[in-house]
Design a protein around this motif. Structure first.
Motif, mmCIF file in Angstrom:
data_model
loop_
_atom_site.group_PDB
_atom_site.id
_atom_site.type_symbol
_atom_site.label_atom_id
_atom_site.label_comp_id
_atom_site.label_asym_id
_atom_site.label_seq_id
_atom_site.Cartn_x
_atom_site.Cartn_y
_atom_site.Cartn_z
ATOM 1 N N VAL A 45 1.607 -57.867 -50.287
ATOM 2 C CA VAL A 45 1.330 -56.434 -50.192
ATOM 3 C C VAL A 45 2.436 -55.613 -50.850
ATOM 4 O O VAL A 45 2.164 -54.671 -51.591
ATOM 5 C CB VAL A 45 1.144 -56.019 -48.710
ATOM 6 N N THR A 46 3.689 -55.967 -50.578
ATOM 7 C CA THR A 46 4.805 -55.151 -51.050
ATOM 8 C C THR A 46 5.167 -55.418 -52.503
ATOM 9 O O THR A 46 5.274 -54.496 -53.308
ATOM 10 C CB THR A 46 6.038 -55.396 -50.162
ATOM 11 N N LYS A 47 5.366 -56.668 -52.839
ATOM 12 C CA LYS A 47 5.818 -56.994 -54.192
ATOM 13 C C LYS A 47 4.688 -56.891 -55.218
ATOM 14 O O LYS A 47 4.881 -56.401 -56.318
ATOM 15 C CB LYS A 47 6.411 -58.401 -54.225
ATOM 16 N N PHE A 48 3.505 -57.358 -54.825
ATOM 17 C CA PHE A 48 2.399 -57.414 -55.784
ATOM 18 C C PHE A 48 1.340 -56.341 -55.559
ATOM 19 O O PHE A 48 0.367 -56.273 -56.295
ATOM 20 C CB PHE A 48 1.753 -58.801 -55.751
ATOM 21 N N ARG A 49 1.499 -55.536 -54.512
ATOM 22 C CA ARG A 49 0.582 -54.440 -54.201
ATOM 23 C C ARG A 49 -0.883 -54.887 -54.060
ATOM 24 O O ARG A 49 -1.811 -54.202 -54.492
ATOM 25 C CB ARG A 49 0.715 -53.329 -55.222
ATOM 26 N N PRO A 51 -4.111 -55.297 -51.873
ATOM 27 C CA PRO A 51 -4.612 -54.644 -50.662
ATOM 28 C C PRO A 51 -4.530 -55.585 -49.456
ATOM 29 O O PRO A 51 -4.680 -56.796 -49.589
ATOM 30 C CB PRO A 51 -6.072 -54.327 -51.005
ATOM 31 N N ARG A 52 -4.292 -55.009 -48.276
ATOM 32 C CA ARG A 52 -4.043 -55.819 -47.073
ATOM 33 C C ARG A 52 -5.138 -56.841 -46.784
ATOM 34 O O ARG A 52 -4.856 -57.978 -46.448
ATOM 35 C CB ARG A 52 -3.840 -54.918 -45.860
ATOM 36 N N GLY A 53 -6.378 -56.440 -46.885
ATOM 37 C CA GLY A 53 -7.473 -57.374 -46.611
ATOM 38 C C GLY A 53 -7.493 -58.536 -47.586
ATOM 39 O O GLY A 53 -7.713 -59.689 -47.203
ATOM 40 N N ASP A 54 -7.242 -58.240 -48.845
ATOM 41 C CA ASP A 54 -7.205 -59.293 -49.847
ATOM 42 C C ASP A 54 -5.957 -60.154 -49.697
ATOM 43 O O ASP A 54 -5.989 -61.355 -49.964
ATOM 44 C CB ASP A 54 -7.272 -58.695 -51.249
ATOM 45 N N ALA A 55 -4.846 -59.538 -49.260
ATOM 46 C CA ALA A 55 -3.615 -60.299 -49.038
ATOM 47 C C ALA A 55 -3.823 -61.324 -47.927
ATOM 48 O O ALA A 55 -3.339 -62.453 -48.016
ATOM 49 C CB ALA A 55 -2.459 -59.366 -48.697
ATOM 50 N N GLU A 56 -4.545 -60.930 -46.897
ATOM 51 C CA GLU A 56 -4.835 -61.860 -45.797
ATOM 52 C C GLU A 56 -5.619 -63.061 -46.312
ATOM 53 O O GLU A 56 -5.335 -64.208 -45.956
ATOM 54 C CB GLU A 56 -5.614 -61.139 -44.695
ATOM 55 N N PRO A 78 9.800 -72.614 -49.672
ATOM 56 C CA PRO A 78 9.741 -72.266 -51.097
ATOM 57 C C PRO A 78 8.359 -72.522 -51.711
ATOM 58 O O PRO A 78 7.900 -71.753 -52.559
ATOM 59 C CB PRO A 78 10.792 -73.168 -51.746
ATOM 60 N N TYR A 79 7.703 -73.571 -51.263
ATOM 61 C CA TYR A 79 6.369 -73.871 -51.772
ATOM 62 C C TYR A 79 5.410 -72.729 -51.429
ATOM 63 O O TYR A 79 4.658 -72.251 -52.286
ATOM 64 C CB TYR A 79 5.847 -75.184 -51.182
ATOM 65 N N LEU A 80 5.424 -72.293 -50.177
ATOM 66 C CA LEU A 80 4.505 -71.238 -49.740
ATOM 67 C C LEU A 80 4.807 -69.913 -50.436
ATOM 68 O O LEU A 80 3.882 -69.191 -50.832
ATOM 69 C CB LEU A 80 4.573 -71.079 -48.223
ATOM 70 N N ILE A 81 6.079 -69.594 -50.612
ATOM 71 C CA ILE A 81 6.442 -68.349 -51.291
ATOM 72 C C ILE A 81 5.996 -68.405 -52.753
ATOM 73 O O ILE A 81 5.417 -67.443 -53.278
ATOM 74 C CB ILE A 81 7.952 -68.080 -51.162
ATOM 75 N N GLY A 82 6.241 -69.513 -53.413
ATOM 76 C CA GLY A 82 5.781 -69.659 -54.794
ATOM 77 C C GLY A 82 4.272 -69.603 -54.895
ATOM 78 O O GLY A 82 3.722 -68.995 -55.812
ATOM 79 N N ALA A 83 3.600 -70.199 -53.928
ATOM 80 C CA ALA A 83 2.134 -70.226 -53.949
ATOM 81 C C ALA A 83 1.552 -68.830 -53.754
ATOM 82 O O ALA A 83 0.572 -68.464 -54.418
ATOM 83 C CB ALA A 83 1.610 -71.178 -52.874
ATOM 84 N N ILE A 84 2.149 -68.026 -52.859
ATOM 85 C CA ILE A 84 1.604 -66.671 -52.652
ATOM 86 C C ILE A 84 1.872 -65.802 -53.876
ATOM 87 O O ILE A 84 1.036 -64.974 -54.247
ATOM 88 C CB ILE A 84 2.131 -66.010 -51.355
ATOM 89 N N CYS A 85 3.012 -66.006 -54.530
ATOM 90 C CA CYS A 85 3.287 -65.251 -55.766
ATOM 91 C C CYS A 85 2.270 -65.614 -56.846
ATOM 92 O O CYS A 85 1.725 -64.725 -57.515
ATOM 93 C CB CYS A 85 4.712 -65.529 -56.251
ATOM 94 N N ASN A 86 2.000 -66.896 -57.002
ATOM 95 C CA ASN A 86 1.007 -67.335 -57.986
ATOM 96 C C ASN A 86 -0.386 -66.835 -57.636
ATOM 97 O O ASN A 86 -1.148 -66.409 -58.511
ATOM 98 C CB ASN A 86 1.013 -68.853 -58.108
ATOM 99 N N ALA A 87 -0.716 -66.870 -56.349
ATOM 100 C CA ALA A 87 -2.034 -66.405 -55.913
ATOM 101 C C ALA A 87 -2.190 -64.903 -56.164
ATOM 102 O O ALA A 87 -3.259 -64.448 -56.589
ATOM 103 C CB ALA A 87 -2.243 -66.728 -54.434
ATOM 104 N N TRP A 92 -4.580 -60.409 -59.497
ATOM 105 C CA TRP A 92 -4.585 -59.270 -60.410
ATOM 106 C C TRP A 92 -5.132 -59.645 -61.782
ATOM 107 O O TRP A 92 -5.760 -58.808 -62.450
ATOM 108 C CB TRP A 92 -3.196 -58.654 -60.523
ATOM 109 N N ARG A 93 -4.902 -60.875 -62.214
ATOM 110 C CA ARG A 93 -5.470 -61.322 -63.480
ATOM 111 C C ARG A 93 -6.999 -61.269 -63.410
ATOM 112 O O ARG A 93 -7.660 -60.814 -64.349
ATOM 113 C CB ARG A 93 -5.016 -62.754 -63.781
ATOM 114 N N GLU A 94 -7.544 -61.731 -62.296
ATOM 115 C CA GLU A 94 -9.000 -61.702 -62.119
ATOM 116 C C GLU A 94 -9.520 -60.262 -62.076
ATOM 117 O O GLU A 94 -10.554 -59.964 -62.659
ATOM 118 C CB GLU A 94 -9.399 -62.438 -60.838
ATOM 119 N N ARG A 95 -8.802 -59.374 -61.391
ATOM 120 C CA ARG A 95 -9.222 -57.975 -61.309
ATOM 121 C C ARG A 95 -9.161 -57.318 -62.689
ATOM 122 O O ARG A 95 -10.003 -56.504 -63.026
ATOM 123 C CB ARG A 95 -8.354 -57.175 -60.329
ATOM 124 N N LYS A 96 -8.144 -57.666 -63.469
ATOM 125 C CA LYS A 96 -8.009 -57.120 -64.812
ATOM 126 C C LYS A 96 -9.186 -57.568 -65.675
ATOM 127 O O LYS A 96 -9.753 -56.778 -66.428
ATOM 128 C CB LYS A 96 -6.691 -57.585 -65.429
#
Length: 133
Positions: A45-49, A51-56, A78-87, A92-96
């Motif tokens: 939500v914070t770093k990648f903006r 939306p909360r529902g989609d972040a969940e 570290p795996y989970l943090i990297g995975a959420i960043c990639n996700a 956003w790539r899909e939305r674009k």
């Protein structure tokens, strides 16, 4: 059972031999989720903006991926943090791509009067062309 990095002792499945092993694996999974899900939501939500529902939904997807093969991950945090960043980047790539597809689509709806004008223009052009022959 759990180490400093909250490693799961084995893959989280329900076909383990004893109920104690299943209960321990489920407790470890619950503890891992409880400890890391808020951080992953915060990052999305914070770093990648996102939306909360989609972040969940992204957090659930990340944990689902992790729980299918936790034994291949040496350190879950570290795996989970990297995975959420990639996700989130993928989100956003899909939305674009969706936005680009919608922008390229011909969404200009014409009124009935514009259809009449277009039809008359074509008829006049055709009549003028035929009269010159």
């Amino acid at each position: 059972m759990l180490h400093e990095g909250l490693l799961l002792p084995s893959p989280v499945t329900t076909d383990q031999d004893t109920p104690d092993v299943r209960a321990a694996a489920a407790a470890a999974a619950d503890e891992l989720y409880t400890a890391h899900a808020p951080l992953l939501r915060y990052i999305a939500v914070t770093k990648f903006r996102v939306p909360r529902g989609d972040a969940e939904a992204l957090v659930h997807d990340v944990f689902t991926t992790y729980f299918t093969r936790p034994y291949t991950v040496q350190s879950p945090r570290p795996y989970l943090i990297g995975a959420i960043c990639n996700a989130a980047r993928h989100y956003w790539r899909e939305r674009k791509n969706e936005e680009a597809a919608l922008c390229n689509a011909d969404l200009h709806l014409t009124s009935p009067q514009e259809h009449v004008v277009d039809g008359l223009s074509r008829k006049l052009l055709l009549a003028t062309t035929l009269s010159r022959i």
